[in-house]
Design a protein around this motif. Structure first.
Motif, PDB file in Angstrom:
ATOM      1  N   GLY A 313       0.806  -1.215   0.000  1.00 33.03           N
ATOM      2  CA  GLY A 313       0.000   0.000   0.000  1.00 33.03           C
ATOM      3  C   GLY A 313       0.836   1.260   0.000  1.00 33.03           C
ATOM      4  O   GLY A 313       0.529   2.224  -0.720  1.00 33.03           O
ATOM      5  N   SER A 316       2.432   1.814  -3.436  1.00 31.76           N
ATOM      6  CA  SER A 316       1.435   2.274  -4.400  1.00 31.76           C
ATOM      7  C   SER A 316       1.048   3.729  -4.170  1.00 31.76           C
ATOM      8  O   SER A 316       0.933   4.514  -5.122  1.00 31.76           O
ATOM      9  CB  SER A 316       0.203   1.372  -4.312  1.00 31.76           C
ATOM     10  OG  SER A 316      -0.789   1.781  -5.224  1.00 31.76           O
ATOM     11  N   LEU A 317       0.873   4.130  -2.907  1.00 33.53           N
ATOM     12  CA  LEU A 317       0.491   5.514  -2.607  1.00 33.53           C
ATOM     13  C   LEU A 317       1.602   6.491  -2.962  1.00 33.53           C
ATOM     14  O   LEU A 317       1.343   7.579  -3.487  1.00 33.53           O
ATOM     15  CB  LEU A 317       0.126   5.633  -1.132  1.00 33.53           C
ATOM     16  CG  LEU A 317      -1.183   4.966  -0.689  1.00 33.53           C
ATOM     17  CD1 LEU A 317      -1.349   5.069   0.816  1.00 33.53           C
ATOM     18  CD2 LEU A 317      -2.374   5.594  -1.393  1.00 33.53           C
ATOM     19  N   VAL A 396      -5.881   4.336  -8.159  1.00 32.85           N
ATOM     20  CA  VAL A 396      -6.443   4.889  -6.923  1.00 32.85           C
ATOM     21  C   VAL A 396      -7.270   3.842  -6.185  1.00 32.85           C
ATOM     22  O   VAL A 396      -7.169   3.694  -4.954  1.00 32.85           O
ATOM     23  CB  VAL A 396      -7.297   6.132  -7.241  1.00 32.85           C
ATOM     24  CG1 VAL A 396      -8.097   6.571  -6.012  1.00 32.85           C
ATOM     25  CG2 VAL A 396      -6.419   7.279  -7.720  1.00 32.85           C
ATOM     26  N   ILE A 397      -8.087   3.095  -6.912  1.00 29.97           N
ATOM     27  CA  ILE A 397      -8.955   2.095  -6.281  1.00 29.97           C
ATOM     28  C   ILE A 397      -8.134   1.004  -5.604  1.00 29.97           C
ATOM     29  O   ILE A 397      -8.374   0.662  -4.436  1.00 29.97           O
ATOM     30  CB  ILE A 397      -9.911   1.499  -7.327  1.00 29.97           C
ATOM     31  CG1 ILE A 397     -10.937   2.554  -7.769  1.00 29.97           C
ATOM     32  CG2 ILE A 397     -10.632   0.275  -6.761  1.00 29.97           C
ATOM     33  CD1 ILE A 397     -11.848   2.093  -8.878  1.00 29.97           C
ATOM     34  N   ALA A 399      -4.960   1.116  -4.672  1.00 31.60           N
ATOM     35  CA  ALA A 399      -4.183   1.662  -3.560  1.00 31.60           C
ATOM     36  C   ALA A 399      -5.062   1.834  -2.322  1.00 31.60           C
ATOM     37  O   ALA A 399      -4.633   1.551  -1.195  1.00 31.60           O
ATOM     38  CB  ALA A 399      -3.560   2.995  -3.963  1.00 31.60           C
ATOM     39  N   SER A 400      -6.300   2.290  -2.513  1.00 30.95           N
ATOM     40  CA  SER A 400      -7.232   2.420  -1.389  1.00 30.95           C
ATOM     41  C   SER A 400      -7.584   1.062  -0.808  1.00 30.95           C
ATOM     42  O   SER A 400      -7.680   0.896   0.421  1.00 30.95           O
ATOM     43  CB  SER A 400      -8.499   3.144  -1.852  1.00 30.95           C
ATOM     44  OG  SER A 400      -8.193   4.400  -2.421  1.00 30.95           O
ATOM     45  N   PHE A 401      -7.785   0.069  -1.670  1.00 30.55           N
ATOM     46  CA  PHE A 401      -8.079  -1.287  -1.194  1.00 30.55           C
ATOM     47  C   PHE A 401      -6.910  -1.852  -0.381  1.00 30.55           C
ATOM     48  O   PHE A 401      -7.119  -2.571   0.597  1.00 30.55           O
ATOM     49  CB  PHE A 401      -8.390  -2.196  -2.371  1.00 30.55           C
ATOM     50  CG  PHE A 401      -9.764  -2.011  -2.940  1.00 30.55           C
ATOM     51  CD1 PHE A 401     -10.693  -1.222  -2.291  1.00 30.55           C
ATOM     52  CD2 PHE A 401     -10.144  -2.638  -4.121  1.00 30.55           C
ATOM     53  CE1 PHE A 401     -11.974  -1.047  -2.811  1.00 30.55           C
ATOM     54  CE2 PHE A 401     -11.411  -2.481  -4.646  1.00 30.55           C
ATOM     55  CZ  PHE A 401     -12.323  -1.678  -3.982  1.00 30.55           C
ATOM     56  N   VAL A 403      -4.808  -0.203   1.492  1.00 37.46           N
ATOM     57  CA  VAL A 403      -4.862   0.395   2.829  1.00 37.46           C
ATOM     58  C   VAL A 403      -5.991  -0.221   3.646  1.00 37.46           C
ATOM     59  O   VAL A 403      -5.829  -0.510   4.836  1.00 37.46           O
ATOM     60  CB  VAL A 403      -5.029   1.924   2.714  1.00 37.46           C
ATOM     61  CG1 VAL A 403      -5.194   2.554   4.093  1.00 37.46           C
ATOM     62  CG2 VAL A 403      -3.839   2.540   1.998  1.00 37.46           C
ATOM     63  N   LEU A 404      -7.138  -0.459   3.021  1.00 39.95           N
ATOM     64  CA  LEU A 404      -8.261  -1.057   3.734  1.00 39.95           C
ATOM     65  C   LEU A 404      -7.961  -2.487   4.168  1.00 39.95           C
ATOM     66  O   LEU A 404      -8.411  -2.942   5.224  1.00 39.95           O
ATOM     67  CB  LEU A 404      -9.505  -1.024   2.845  1.00 39.95           C
ATOM     68  CG  LEU A 404     -10.808  -1.553   3.439  1.00 39.95           C
ATOM     69  CD1 LEU A 404     -11.200  -0.749   4.677  1.00 39.95           C
ATOM     70  CD2 LEU A 404     -11.921  -1.521   2.408  1.00 39.95           C
TER      71      LEU A 404
END
Length: 496
Positions: A313, A316-317, A396-397, A399-401, A403-404
């Motif tokens: 994560g 990716s960010l 973006v999707i 990278a957010s996943f 982190v989640l």
């Protein structure tokens, strides 16, 4: 479930039979690996190709003998700055022109007689060059990979349940026999549509081969003292903990495979050579596997899975937000680091799922986890199908996943040095260890009102059933006869 920890070691442990099964289970997996990676070569577009010149589009007075091969191509095919000869267009000249100068009027038309290709990597011809799937037909290339991954998804879900219903051996034999026949049929396909359908079917059978052999290896290394009645994964509607574990691990392979496209795309700016990106993916996959072998037994499955998700994560960010401000070397390092740990994340999710899922539904649950990973792999082909439009949103999707997933991994149990769960109740009783070091797992996965009890009705009922069978068995050297009524006179021992 004390068989593995108390009895198994006293009867020989990991013996000759287990080693033989483990070794022979590697052969079908090697064949599956070759079929999976050959898809990259099947759909590889040659590095250089152009339209075949069409003499009918040239002036009637044009003499081929006055031009060299390259001069003839320059006269017949437009030149595109930066990429050489045009891939999809030809020049069309007026028929009555006699003075061949640069300002001669001409128009651009699509290719009329096919294409000339350079030799593709490792193959003389492939899916692309066999049926000219370039220019307006380019969309059929990512479609082939999507169909192939769809077959794997269907195979994992259906044949995983078949392995639970009919057994691992039956599922393995069915998958191996059909995958071999379909592999031969793929080589004999005579059109792109037939090739797509056969690859979809072959992908489903290859998924069954890998899943059934993997389950067989697990059962051989961790044998059970019972013969469980296998259930369907659909029966998990009442088991909240098992469902939660299955969904979390499915979400984590999905991310591990889907986000790899974001890192691979950054590598193309350093080299357009096919072998550079291909061998870099293979190398990072091997390093990720070695990293897991050296770490999961020391630090636990959940901790390494959490570490892999965090590094994936963060990489990716950072690439998403700072690519234009970072130097090229740092972008390359972050891409390689993210690719390595994303592959480790995907591999460990499947390994983790095989340890925390109960034996009775292990095939169906592991099939769902692996199918989610194939969905992530298919996401990259969807981006190529759209010509990489929307890549920023894709990055973006995922990278957010990523982190989640760090938060969801905290709800998983730890399977290090734990016996494999057998029944659904064993799967429900798994404990969630605290974040920091602790010798005992004291936190339940879900809150329960009733306290723990030493009495286990399942074990008691098994004991009663086994005792009853022993008492009524005819082939014993003795047989205990239970009187139908009490004796008329008490025994001497009772009198005294």
């Amino acid at each position: 479930m004390d068989f593995e920890t108390k009895i198994y070691t006293k009867i020989g442990g990991y013996g000759r039979y287990n080693r033989i099964v483990s070794i022979f289970s590697c052969f079908p997996n090697f064949a599956v690996m070759l079929n999976l990676f050959c898809d990259v070569f099947y759909t590889l577009i040659p590095g250089s190709y152009h339209c075949k010149p069409d003499p009918t589009l040239l002036p009637s007075g044009f003499l081929f003998s006055n031009y060299s091969r390259q001069g003839y191509l320059n006269f017949a095919i437009p030149w595109v700055n930066g990429s050489g000869l045009s891939h999809c267009k030809l020049y069309k000249y007026p028929r009555n022109v006699s003075n061949f100068i640069d300002s001669i009027p001409k128009e651009l038309v699509p290719c009329t007689r096919g294409w000339e290709y350079d030799q593709a990597a490792a193959l003389r011809s492939n899916y692309v060059t066999e049926w000219n799937l370039v220019c307006v037909d380019y969309w059929k290339i990512p479609l082939q990979h999507i169909c192939f991954m769809t077959g794997w998804i269907v195979g994992y879900v259906l044949l995983g349940t078949v392995c639970d219903w009919l057994g691992r051996r039956q599922g393995f034999l069915l998958s191996v026999s059909l995958s071999g026949l379909l592999g031969v049929a793929v080589c004999l396909s005579n059109s792109p549509v037939v090739f797509l359908l056969l690859r979809l079917s072959q992908g489903a059978m290859l998924a069954g081969v890998f899943l059934s052999s993997y389950l067989t290896k697990i059962d051989a290394e961790y044998p059970d003292d019972t013969q469980p009645c296998y259930h369907s994964v659909l029966e998990l509607h009442s088991t909240r903990v098992i469902w939660r574990n299955c969904l979390i691990l499915s979400f984590t392979m999905f991310i591990g495979t889907g986000i790899q496209y974001c890192f691979i795309r950054n590598l193309h700016s350093y080299s357009h050579n096919f072998y550079f990106s291909y061998f870099l993916r293979v190398l990072t996959g091997a390093l990720g596997c070695i990293f897991l072998c050296l770490s999961v037994n020391l630090f636990g499955r959940r901790g390494i899975l959490l570490l892999s998700a965090i590094i994936t994560g963060l990489s990716s960010l950072l690439l998403l937000a700072l690519t234009q401000y970072l130097c090229g070397v740092l972008v390359l390092v972050l891409s390689v680091l993210g690719l390595l740990f994303s592959q480790a994340l995907a591999m460990l999710s499947a390994f983790f799922a095989s340890e925390v899922m109960p034996t009775v539904v292990r095939g169906g649950c592991l099939g769902l986890v692996l199918a989610s990973g194939c969905m992530g792999m298919a996401a990259s082909s969807v981006m190529e199908l759209q010509n990489n439009r929307g890549f920023f949103l894709h990055h973006v999707i995922f990278a957010s996943f990523a982190v989640l997933s760090v938060l969801s991994i905290m709800l998983l149990p730890e399977s290090k040095r734990k016996p494999l769960p057998d029944s659904l109740k064993d799967g429900e009783g798994q404990r969630r260890p605290p974040l920091f070091l602790s010798r005992e797992d004291t936190l339940p996965l879900l809150y329960t009102r009733c306290g723990a009890s030493e009495y286990n009705p399942d074990n008691y009922s098994r004991l009663v059933t086994a005792t009853r069978k022993m008492l009524i068995e005819d082939n014993l050297p003795y047989k205990i006869v239970v009187p139908s009524q009490s004796p008329l006179m008490p025994s001497n021992s009772a009198v005294h």
